[in-house]
Design an enzyme around this catalytic site. Sequence first.
Site, mmCIF file in Angstrom:
data_model
loop_
_atom_site.group_PDB
_atom_site.id
_atom_site.type_symbol
_atom_site.label_atom_id
_atom_site.label_comp_id
_atom_site.label_asym_id
_atom_site.label_seq_id
_atom_site.Cartn_x
_atom_site.Cartn_y
_atom_site.Cartn_z
ATOM 1 N N HIS A 1 -0.138 -6.676 6.710
ATOM 2 C CA HIS A 1 0.277 -5.848 5.574
ATOM 3 C C HIS A 1 -0.633 -4.625 5.433
ATOM 4 C CE1 HIS A 1 1.522 -4.631 1.608
ATOM 5 N NE2 HIS A 1 2.615 -5.368 1.830
ATOM 6 N N PRO A 2 -0.053 -3.437 5.223
ATOM 7 C CA PRO A 2 -0.829 -2.192 5.221
ATOM 8 C C PRO A 2 -1.420 -1.779 3.876
ATOM 9 C CG PRO A 2 1.469 -1.661 5.055
ATOM 10 C CD PRO A 2 1.383 -3.175 5.185
ATOM 11 N N CYS A 3 -1.360 -2.638 2.866
ATOM 12 C CA CYS A 3 -1.725 -2.200 1.513
ATOM 13 C C CYS A 3 -3.158 -1.675 1.396
ATOM 14 C CB CYS A 3 -1.460 -3.299 0.488
ATOM 15 S SG CYS A 3 -2.442 -4.783 0.727
ATOM 16 N N ARG A 4 -4.095 -2.179 2.186
ATOM 17 C CA ARG A 4 -5.483 -1.720 2.069
ATOM 18 C C ARG A 4 -5.956 -0.955 3.300
ATOM 19 N NH1 ARG A 4 -9.487 -5.799 0.566
ATOM 20 N NH2 ARG A 4 -10.607 -3.986 -0.152
ATOM 21 N N TYR B 1 3.075 3.640 3.092
ATOM 22 C CA TYR B 1 1.618 3.674 2.945
ATOM 23 C C TYR B 1 0.970 4.832 3.701
ATOM 24 C CZ TYR B 1 1.958 -0.885 0.758
ATOM 25 O OH TYR B 1 2.256 -1.929 -0.100
#
Length: 191
Positions: A145-148, A88
Amino acid sequence: MASLTWQEFLTQSRQFLRMSQHLNDKWELYEKVMPFSRDSKSYRQIYNLNMSLQNQEEPNIFLKFSQKVRSKEDLINVEYHIVYSVSYQVPMLYFQAHRSDGSLLDLEATWRLLMLEFQSRREELLQMLTQQEHPVLFRPFMALHPCRTAEVLDQFGQKSENLVLTFISLYGPHVQLQLSNGYGNSELLKL
């Protein structure tokens, strides 16, 4: 999007650590030791921020902070790590919580202790918190979680001078990790 290269993460982590040292905070910087063996201690603390790291081409460092958090029954030691996410290209927050006898809190107990604001929104929490292998230590840790993360860091209008600091300031409070107000002093960014 507010993403970082590995080299930018390394530079900003060192800058953050200088700020921490100036504020007498307890953040530390660790590096993976090469050659790596899963059977031996795989990392060392970096004391001299000007020293050259063993391998600056691969994401091999993490920032570490430990604190005690009181639960109903016990005093819990929480260890936080800020690690670079290669996928990410953002900082990522890993953490573990241990009881005073050294036993690890399970996922449910960690949620109850650290993620107070999400207790009534379980589905939202499940999308945010995960258990996965630490990319430097190769042990299971809880992680946000790093998704955003890049999207969230990008919402401030002007570019942050230190995305590592901005990340910890935004994501840390969700897991009871509070930074001193001293980090808001823009003069510290010049250290």
